[in-house]
Design a protein around this motif. Structure first.
Motif, PDB file in Angstrom:
ATOM      1  N   MET A  84       0.825  -1.287  -0.203  1.00  0.00           N
ATOM      2  CA  MET A  84      -0.003  -0.359  -0.172  1.00  0.00           C
ATOM      3  C   MET A  84       0.684   0.831  -0.251  1.00  0.00           C
ATOM      4  O   MET A  84       2.011   0.714   0.098  1.00  0.00           O
ATOM      5  N   GLY A  85       0.754   2.766  -0.132  1.00  0.00           N
ATOM      6  CA  GLY A  85       1.096   3.866  -0.134  1.00  0.00           C
ATOM      7  C   GLY A  85       1.523   4.515   1.185  1.00  0.00           C
ATOM      8  O   GLY A  85       1.066   5.511   1.267  1.00  0.00           O
ATOM      9  N   LEU A  86       1.792   3.819   1.814  1.00  0.00           N
ATOM     10  CA  LEU A  86       2.201   4.157   3.285  1.00  0.00           C
ATOM     11  C   LEU A  86       4.034   3.905   3.582  1.00  0.00           C
ATOM     12  O   LEU A  86       4.099   2.966   3.732  1.00  0.00           O
ATOM     13  N   THR A  87       4.325   4.483   3.905  1.00  0.00           N
ATOM     14  CA  THR A  87       5.859   4.774   4.662  1.00  0.00           C
ATOM     15  C   THR A  87       6.370   5.589   6.036  1.00  0.00           C
ATOM     16  O   THR A  87       5.375   6.853   5.597  1.00  0.00           O
ATOM     17  N   ASP A  88       7.366   4.873   6.199  1.00  0.00           N
ATOM     18  CA  ASP A  88       7.940   6.204   7.304  1.00  0.00           C
ATOM     19  C   ASP A  88       9.706   6.300   6.955  1.00  0.00           C
ATOM     20  O   ASP A  88      10.420   6.113   8.198  1.00  0.00           O
ATOM     21  N   GLU A  89       9.543   6.099   5.859  1.00  0.00           N
ATOM     22  CA  GLU A  89      10.999   6.185   5.527  1.00  0.00           C
ATOM     23  C   GLU A  89      11.342   7.746   5.607  1.00  0.00           C
ATOM     24  O   GLU A  89      13.081   7.672   5.093  1.00  0.00           O
ATOM     25  N   ILE A  90      10.860   8.758   5.514  1.00  0.00           N
ATOM     26  CA  ILE A  90      12.187   9.684   6.086  1.00  0.00           C
ATOM     27  C   ILE A  90      11.598   9.988   7.289  1.00  0.00           C
ATOM     28  O   ILE A  90      12.924  11.000   7.906  1.00  0.00           O
ATOM     29  N   ALA A  91      11.002   9.904   8.622  1.00  0.00           N
ATOM     30  CA  ALA A  91      10.939  10.311   9.939  1.00  0.00           C
ATOM     31  C   ALA A  91      10.781   8.440  10.115  1.00  0.00           C
ATOM     32  O   ALA A  91       9.589   8.156  10.274  1.00  0.00           O
ATOM     33  N   GLU A  92      11.556   8.124  10.840  1.00  0.00           N
ATOM     34  CA  GLU A  92      11.527   6.602  11.559  1.00  0.00           C
ATOM     35  C   GLU A  92       9.789   6.420  12.853  1.00  0.00           C
ATOM     36  O   GLU A  92      10.093   8.091  13.394  1.00  0.00           O
ATOM     37  N   GLY A  93       8.646   5.793  11.815  1.00  0.00           N
ATOM     38  CA  GLY A  93       7.895   5.874  13.383  1.00  0.00           C
ATOM     39  C   GLY A  93       6.763   6.905  12.751  1.00  0.00           C
ATOM     40  O   GLY A  93       5.263   6.613  13.231  1.00  0.00           O
ATOM     41  N   HIS A  94       6.910   8.013  11.616  1.00  0.00           N
ATOM     42  CA  HIS A  94       6.627   8.563  11.203  1.00  0.00           C
ATOM     43  C   HIS A  94       5.623   7.993  10.168  1.00  0.00           C
ATOM     44  O   HIS A  94       6.240   8.654   8.606  1.00  0.00           O
ATOM     45  N   PHE A  95       4.320   7.408  10.027  1.00  0.00           N
ATOM     46  CA  PHE A  95       3.849   7.159   8.259  1.00  0.00           C
ATOM     47  C   PHE A  95       3.357   7.721   8.068  1.00  0.00           C
ATOM     48  O   PHE A  95       2.027   8.775   8.356  1.00  0.00           O
ATOM     49  N   VAL A  96       3.737   8.040   6.680  1.00  0.00           N
ATOM     50  CA  VAL A  96       2.378   8.999   5.897  1.00  0.00           C
ATOM     51  C   VAL A  96       2.339   8.037   4.255  1.00  0.00           C
ATOM     52  O   VAL A  96       3.162   7.553   4.547  1.00  0.00           O
ATOM     53  N   TRP A  97       1.213   8.999   3.613  1.00  0.00           N
ATOM     54  CA  TRP A  97       0.954   8.160   2.317  1.00  0.00           C
ATOM     55  C   TRP A  97       1.608   8.713   1.413  1.00  0.00           C
ATOM     56  O   TRP A  97       1.879  10.231   1.300  1.00  0.00           O
ATOM     57  N   THR A  98       2.247   8.075   0.403  1.00  0.00           N
ATOM     58  CA  THR A  98       2.476   8.846  -1.032  1.00  0.00           C
ATOM     59  C   THR A  98       2.561   9.416  -1.664  1.00  0.00           C
ATOM     60  O   THR A  98       2.638  10.733  -2.260  1.00  0.00           O
ATOM     61  N   ASP A  99       0.757   9.288  -2.005  1.00  0.00           N
ATOM     62  CA  ASP A  99       0.320  10.131  -2.799  1.00  0.00           C
ATOM     63  C   ASP A  99      -0.139  11.587  -2.406  1.00  0.00           C
ATOM     64  O   ASP A  99      -0.181  12.942  -3.506  1.00  0.00           O
ATOM     65  N   GLY A 116       9.805  -1.938  12.890  1.00  0.00           N
ATOM     66  CA  GLY A 116      11.301  -0.671  12.669  1.00  0.00           C
ATOM     67  C   GLY A 116      12.160  -1.068  12.193  1.00  0.00           C
ATOM     68  O   GLY A 116      12.120  -2.666  11.409  1.00  0.00           O
ATOM     69  N   GLY A 117      12.661  -0.556  12.019  1.00  0.00           N
ATOM     70  CA  GLY A 117      14.785  -1.135  11.865  1.00  0.00           C
ATOM     71  C   GLY A 117      14.680  -0.712  10.400  1.00  0.00           C
ATOM     72  O   GLY A 117      13.592   0.583   9.631  1.00  0.00           O
ATOM     73  N   VAL A 118      15.243  -1.465   9.221  1.00  0.00           N
ATOM     74  CA  VAL A 118      14.887  -0.937   8.023  1.00  0.00           C
ATOM     75  C   VAL A 118      13.157  -0.976   7.333  1.00  0.00           C
ATOM     76  O   VAL A 118      14.018  -1.197   5.890  1.00  0.00           O
ATOM     77  N   GLU A 119      12.506  -1.802   8.140  1.00  0.00           N
ATOM     78  CA  GLU A 119      11.284  -2.197   7.508  1.00  0.00           C
ATOM     79  C   GLU A 119      10.741  -0.832   7.307  1.00  0.00           C
ATOM     80  O   GLU A 119       9.666  -0.873   8.306  1.00  0.00           O
ATOM     81  N   ASP A 120      10.270  -0.126   5.912  1.00  0.00           N
ATOM     82  CA  ASP A 120       9.309   1.510   6.032  1.00  0.00           C
ATOM     83  C   ASP A 120       8.653   1.402   4.986  1.00  0.00           C
ATOM     84  O   ASP A 120       8.218   2.307   5.277  1.00  0.00           O
ATOM     85  N   CYS A 121       8.258   0.178   4.414  1.00  0.00           N
ATOM     86  CA  CYS A 121       6.958   0.823   3.596  1.00  0.00           C
ATOM     87  C   CYS A 121       6.092  -1.244   4.184  1.00  0.00           C
ATOM     88  O   CYS A 121       6.220  -1.744   4.285  1.00  0.00           O
ATOM     89  N   VAL A 122       4.566  -0.732   3.629  1.00  0.00           N
ATOM     90  CA  VAL A 122       3.921  -1.285   4.617  1.00  0.00           C
ATOM     91  C   VAL A 122       3.277  -1.759   3.553  1.00  0.00           C
ATOM     92  O   VAL A 122       2.404  -1.749   2.724  1.00  0.00           O
ATOM     93  N   VAL A 123       3.115  -2.798   3.943  1.00  0.00           N
ATOM     94  CA  VAL A 123       2.134  -3.992   3.339  1.00  0.00           C
ATOM     95  C   VAL A 123       0.659  -4.335   4.375  1.00  0.00           C
ATOM     96  O   VAL A 123       0.525  -4.268   5.124  1.00  0.00           O
ATOM     97  N   PHE A 124      -0.439  -4.975   3.489  1.00  0.00           N
ATOM     98  CA  PHE A 124      -1.313  -5.953   3.799  1.00  0.00           C
ATOM     99  C   PHE A 124      -0.910  -7.843   3.978  1.00  0.00           C
ATOM    100  O   PHE A 124      -0.472  -8.062   2.841  1.00  0.00           O
TER     101      PHE A 124
END
Length: 156
Positions: A84-99, A116-124
């Motif tokens: 899905m289009g959700l990531t915390d790549e910019i700030a760990e723990g702060h999830f934002v929508w890419t759109d 956390g860690g290197v897992e910055d993108c979100v899945v079902f």
């Protein structure tokens, strides 16, 4: 109970509150159009693929949309994970929508997620009953594209 819910969602999809003029291979629901990608791509490749189809990785607004997507995913096995289009790549723990770069208001995390860690993108995640989990963005997974109601042509 799941079958009744599934039938209700199917009925809503076919007759629903909204009618949309979706592109071929896109599924209409509640004013949006969804494409369930049948190839495995990284998060970034999946977003690019969606963009090429005038869409973006799905932005889940509420439990109604989330439940619809989870119910549809249950019928698409054997695939286990869906971007899905959700990531915390910019700030760990702060999830934002890419759109639209907005923070997630609605979430459906599994109890052990995000971890956390290197897992910055979100899945079902199928192994979480399609609740959400975080994953390394370079993993190759299936994905869901969306054209939201403001972007889809509403015809009814």
């Amino acid at each position: 109970m799941n079958n009744i819910f599934g039938l209700l969602l199917l009925f809503m999809t076919l007759t629903g509150c909204w009618a949309t003029n979706c592109q071929d291979n896109f599924l209409a629901f509640h004013g949006s159009c969804y494409l369930f990608g049948d190839i495995q791509l990284s998060f970034y490749e999946a977003e690019h693929y969606c963009n090429q189809h005038d869409a973006h990785l799905v932005h889940v607004d509420d439990s109604l949309e989330g439940d619809f997507l989870k119910e549809h995913l249950r019928h698409l096995k054997p695939f286990d994970l869906w971007w899905m289009g959700l990531t915390d790549e910019i700030a760990e723990g702060h999830f934002v929508w890419t759109d639209d770069n907005t923070p997630a208001q609605y979430t459906d995390w599994h109890a052990s997620q995000p971890n956390g860690g290197v897992e910055d993108c979100v899945v079902f995640a199928a192994y979480f009953g399609f609740q959400w989990g975080d994953l390394d963005c370079t993993a190759k997974e299936n994905f869901i594209c969306e054209i939201q109601s403001g972007e889809a042509e509403v015809v009814g």
